[in-house]
Structure formats: structure tokens, C-alpha cells
Design an enzyme around this catalytic site. Structure first.
Site, PDB file in Angstrom:
ATOM      1  N   ASN A 105       0.862  -1.182   0.000  1.00  0.00           N
ATOM      2  CA  ASN A 105       0.000   0.000   0.000  1.00  0.00           C
ATOM      3  C   ASN A 105       0.899   1.233   0.000  1.00  0.00           C
ATOM      4  O   ASN A 105       1.504   1.559   1.014  1.00  0.00           O
ATOM      5  CB  ASN A 105      -0.896  -0.022   1.253  1.00  0.00           C
ATOM      6  CG  ASN A 105      -1.720   1.247   1.392  1.00  0.00           C
ATOM      7  OD1 ASN A 105      -1.771   2.067   0.470  1.00  0.00           O
ATOM      8  ND2 ASN A 105      -2.360   1.409   2.542  1.00  0.00           N
ATOM      9  N   LYS A 162       0.074   4.264  -0.196  1.00  0.00           N
ATOM     10  CA  LYS A 162      -0.580   5.442   0.381  1.00  0.00           C
ATOM     11  C   LYS A 162      -0.373   6.629  -0.568  1.00  0.00           C
ATOM     12  O   LYS A 162      -0.367   6.424  -1.782  1.00  0.00           O
ATOM     13  CB  LYS A 162      -0.066   5.686   1.801  1.00  0.00           C
ATOM     14  CG  LYS A 162      -0.190   4.407   2.659  1.00  0.00           C
ATOM     15  CD  LYS A 162      -0.003   4.596   4.110  1.00  0.00           C
ATOM     16  CE  LYS A 162      -0.187   3.262   4.823  1.00  0.00           C
ATOM     17  NZ  LYS A 162      -0.080   3.350   6.271  1.00  0.00           N
ATOM     18  N   HIS A 197      -9.379   1.071   4.828  1.00  0.00           N
ATOM     19  CA  HIS A 197      -8.097   1.253   5.525  1.00  0.00           C
ATOM     20  C   HIS A 197      -8.330   2.189   6.712  1.00  0.00           C
ATOM     21  O   HIS A 197      -9.152   3.106   6.646  1.00  0.00           O
ATOM     22  CB  HIS A 197      -7.055   1.842   4.573  1.00  0.00           C
ATOM     23  CG  HIS A 197      -5.686   1.837   5.167  1.00  0.00           C
ATOM     24  ND1 HIS A 197      -5.272   2.792   6.057  1.00  0.00           N
ATOM     25  CD2 HIS A 197      -4.665   0.959   5.042  1.00  0.00           C
ATOM     26  CE1 HIS A 197      -4.030   2.506   6.450  1.00  0.00           C
ATOM     27  NE2 HIS A 197      -3.644   1.392   5.848  1.00  0.00           N
ATOM     28  N   GLU A 242      -6.835   4.620   7.776  1.00  0.00           N
ATOM     29  CA  GLU A 242      -6.684   6.057   7.480  1.00  0.00           C
ATOM     30  C   GLU A 242      -7.943   6.603   6.800  1.00  0.00           C
ATOM     31  O   GLU A 242      -8.277   7.780   6.967  1.00  0.00           O
ATOM     32  CB  GLU A 242      -5.413   6.280   6.631  1.00  0.00           C
ATOM     33  CG  GLU A 242      -4.163   6.080   7.487  1.00  0.00           C
ATOM     34  CD  GLU A 242      -2.967   5.494   6.756  1.00  0.00           C
ATOM     35  OE1 GLU A 242      -2.899   5.574   5.522  1.00  0.00           O
ATOM     36  OE2 GLU A 242      -2.081   4.939   7.456  1.00  0.00           O
ATOM     37  N   GLU A 262      -5.155  -5.043  10.405  1.00  0.00           N
ATOM     38  CA  GLU A 262      -4.134  -4.031  10.647  1.00  0.00           C
ATOM     39  C   GLU A 262      -4.433  -3.313  11.962  1.00  0.00           C
ATOM     40  O   GLU A 262      -5.285  -2.403  11.991  1.00  0.00           O
ATOM     41  CB  GLU A 262      -4.124  -2.994   9.516  1.00  0.00           C
ATOM     42  CG  GLU A 262      -3.739  -3.559   8.176  1.00  0.00           C
ATOM     43  CD  GLU A 262      -3.123  -2.483   7.272  1.00  0.00           C
ATOM     44  OE1 GLU A 262      -2.012  -2.709   6.799  1.00  0.00           O
ATOM     45  OE2 GLU A 262      -3.749  -1.432   7.072  1.00  0.00           O
ATOM     46  N   GLY A 283       2.783   2.136  10.814  1.00  0.00           N
ATOM     47  CA  GLY A 283       3.763   3.218  10.728  1.00  0.00           C
ATOM     48  C   GLY A 283       4.486   3.514  12.028  1.00  0.00           C
ATOM     49  O   GLY A 283       5.204   4.502  12.127  1.00  0.00           O
ATOM     50  N   SER A 300       3.725  -2.295  10.294  1.00  0.00           N
ATOM     51  CA  SER A 300       5.174  -2.356  10.527  1.00  0.00           C
ATOM     52  C   SER A 300       5.800  -3.686  10.088  1.00  0.00           C
ATOM     53  O   SER A 300       6.714  -4.196  10.746  1.00  0.00           O
ATOM     54  CB  SER A 300       5.504  -2.035  11.992  1.00  0.00           C
ATOM     55  OG  SER A 300       5.107  -0.713  12.302  1.00  0.00           O
TER      56      SER A 300
HETATM   57  P1  13P Z   1       3.254   0.283   7.694  1.00  0.00           P
HETATM   58  O1  13P Z   1       3.746  -0.985   7.039  1.00  0.00           O
HETATM   59  O2  13P Z   1       4.002   1.513   7.261  1.00  0.00           O
HETATM   60  O3  13P Z   1       3.153   0.136   9.182  1.00  0.00           O
HETATM   61  O4  13P Z   1       1.756   0.537   7.144  1.00  0.00           O
HETATM   62  C1  13P Z   1       0.851  -0.508   7.188  1.00  0.00           C
HETATM   63  C2  13P Z   1      -0.339  -0.107   6.423  1.00  0.00           C
HETATM   64  O5  13P Z   1      -1.088   0.775   6.794  1.00  0.00           O
HETATM   65  C3  13P Z   1      -0.598  -0.818   5.163  1.00  0.00           C
HETATM   66  O6  13P Z   1      -1.884  -0.591   4.707  1.00  0.00           O
END
Ligand code: 13P
Length: 261
Positions: free
Chosen positions: A12, A14, A104, A106, A174, A180, A220
Site C-alpha cells: 500500500n 498510500k 483502511h 486512514e 491491521e 507506521g 510495521s
Molecule cells: P506500515 O507498514 O508503514 O506500518 O503501514 C501498514 C499499512 O497501513 C498498510 O496498509
């Protein structure tokens, strides 16, 4: 039970990489995997670029016949009409998207997406033959108050109510606190929640649906910890954020089977 679920390693991006960077990245990823003699029967790779990159990625993947799937990071619940700024599943299907992320954290957090809206988005993806990758996960506060499984299980139930047993979907667990943060869930916790999600699928749909649906872990994930997740019986891949933006690191995650003992 012997599982036949093909592991999926999904990146992803983003809001990173424009269409020119996307072309360079996908080209390099394919070369890197070819050079390493990636075993395509051991894991499937997919990237989720921003909408504006998708046409470029499609053109490249089609022209070069790359074995890299791709998808969008969101879609509209509607098919067409007066929905300024929205992207229809019909448009994604015509760009050759295999997958689309739905829900997601976010999107839930910054765009107020509710389980009801997300259920409609899952339906929209399925209408156009796109596999929705439905994301669920608890916040740090949820974890403290309810434990790890309760919120993701509730999100799954609310979003998938009434789904067809024939539907092809992917679930991504997740935990929001692991995204992150550099602090991944332990493999025990991730497995426990993924097992609870699979059990929920058998309750709300049926046992066959539960056993064939892939459940990914995200939060992560790196080349250094992917093997510990992939050893778990209910984890069928990973949804990778930050580490999916570096070709060598992402390719190493895709080739996790080289470090799973
Ligand atoms: P990270 O791998 O940066 O923690 O992000 C995970 C994520 O949100 C994937 O959709």
C-alpha cells in the site's frame, strides 16, 4: 488441514510516488524479482498506487507482461453520477485492477468511513469483479478496553453482513497502533486475531468461505519480521506500507519463503 491459499504480499503506497515514479518502481520490482528467480507459486505480489498512477501501471504491466497485480486504495460505493472527486469501481475495472483496498484505518479515521459505507464499497467492488481487500483493526484504546479481537471481529460482521458465499474477498488485519509505528504486533497476537476473523467468516458465511479467504496481517511489516507472521496458520500474507516503497526491501518481503524455516 492443508491450506491451498496462495500467500499475498501487498504494498500500500498510500499518498506516495507519482505516475513516473510508479513506472520506475514497478519496472525495478519486476526485474528484482526475476533476477532473484521469485517463485510465483509461492507468493502473489500486488501494489496499490495512488489513483493517478493506475493507468501508467496498467500500460507497463500489460506491455511487459509482468506478473504483478495492482489495485486502488479506495473506490466509491456508487456506480456513477454526481459524486465529485469519487472513483467508480467501473473505472478501476477498466484499468485492470484486480484488487481494491476498502476501509483502511486512514480512510476510517480521516474520512469518517463507517462500516455501513464500507459494506456498500465491498458490494461495489464485487459488482465490477474486483476483489475487495477489507481492512479491519483496533486502536490502542480499543486494545486496552476490549482486547485485540473484539473490534476487528465487530467490523467484519458489520461490513460483510449478507455477503454472497461465492464472493472473492481478502481481509487485512491491521492494528491501528502498529501502522507506521515500527511496533508490529507479536506473531501470537496477529495469529490470534486472524484466527478469530476466520472463525467469524465461518459463522457469518460458511466453512468453505472461511477456509478459502485470505487473511493478511499489516502494521510495521519488514523483511526482518515477515517470516514470523508467515509461519502462522491463519496468516496468508501481508499488507505493507512504508517497507513497500523500497524495491529491495519489498522484494525481500515478497520472497518471505526464503526465510521461513
Ligand atoms: P506500515 O507498514 O508503514 O506500518 O503501514 C501498514 C499499512 O497501513 C498498510 O496498509
Amino acid at each position: 488441514m492443508v491450506t491451498t491459499r496462495l500467500p499475498l504480499i501487498a504494498g500500500n503506497w498510500k499518498m506516495n510516488l507519482d505516475h513516473l515514479q510508479a513506472i520506475a518502481f514497478v519496472q525495478k520490482l519486476s526485474w528484482t524479482l526475476d533476477e532473484a528467480r521469485h517463485d510465483r507459486s509461492a507468493s502473489e505480489v500486488a501494489v496499490f498506487p495512488p489513483f493517478t498512477d493506475l493507468r501508467s501501471v496498467q500500460t507497463l504491466v500489460d506491455a511487459e507482461k509482468f506478473s504483478i497485480a495492482y489495485g486502488a486504495q479506495d473506490l466509491s460505493a456508487h456506480d456513477a453520477g454526481a459524486f465529485t472527486g469519487e472513483i467508480s469501481g467501473a473505472f478501476l475495472a477498466s484499468l485492470g485492477c484486480t484488487y481494491v483496498l476498502v476501509g483502511h484505518s486512514e480512510r476510517r479515521q480521516y474520512h469518517g468511513e463507517t462500516d455501513e459505507v464500507l459494506g456498500a464499497k465491498v458490494g461495489a467492488a464485487l459488482r465490477y469483479g474486483i476483489v475487495p481487500v477489507l481492512c479491519v483493526g483496533e486502536t490502542a484504546a480499543d486494545l486496552e478496553e476490549f482486547g485485540a479481537s473484539a473490534v476487528p471481529v465487530a467490523q467484519l460482521k458489520a461490513t460483510l453482513a449478507g455477503i454472497s458465499p461465492d464472493a472473492d474477498i481478502v481481509i487485512a488485519y491491521e492494528p491501528v497502533w502498529a501502522i507506521g509505528s515500527g511496533k508490529a504486533a507479536t506473531e501470537e497476537q496477529a495469529e490470534q486475531v486472524c484466527a478469530a476473523l476466520r472463525h467469524t467468516l465461518s459463522e457469518i458465511v460458511d466453512a468453505d468461505f472461511a477456509s478459502r479467504t485470505r487473511i493478511l496481517y499489516g502494521g510495521s511489516v519488514k523483511s526482518g519480521n515477515i517470516a514470523s507472521f508467515m509461519r502462522q496458520p491463519n496468516i496468508d500474507g501481508a499488507l505493507v506500507g512504508g517497507a513497500s516503497l523500497e524495491v529491495a526491501e519489498f522484494a525481500s518481503i515478497v520472497r518471505f519463503y526464503k526465510h521461513v524455516i
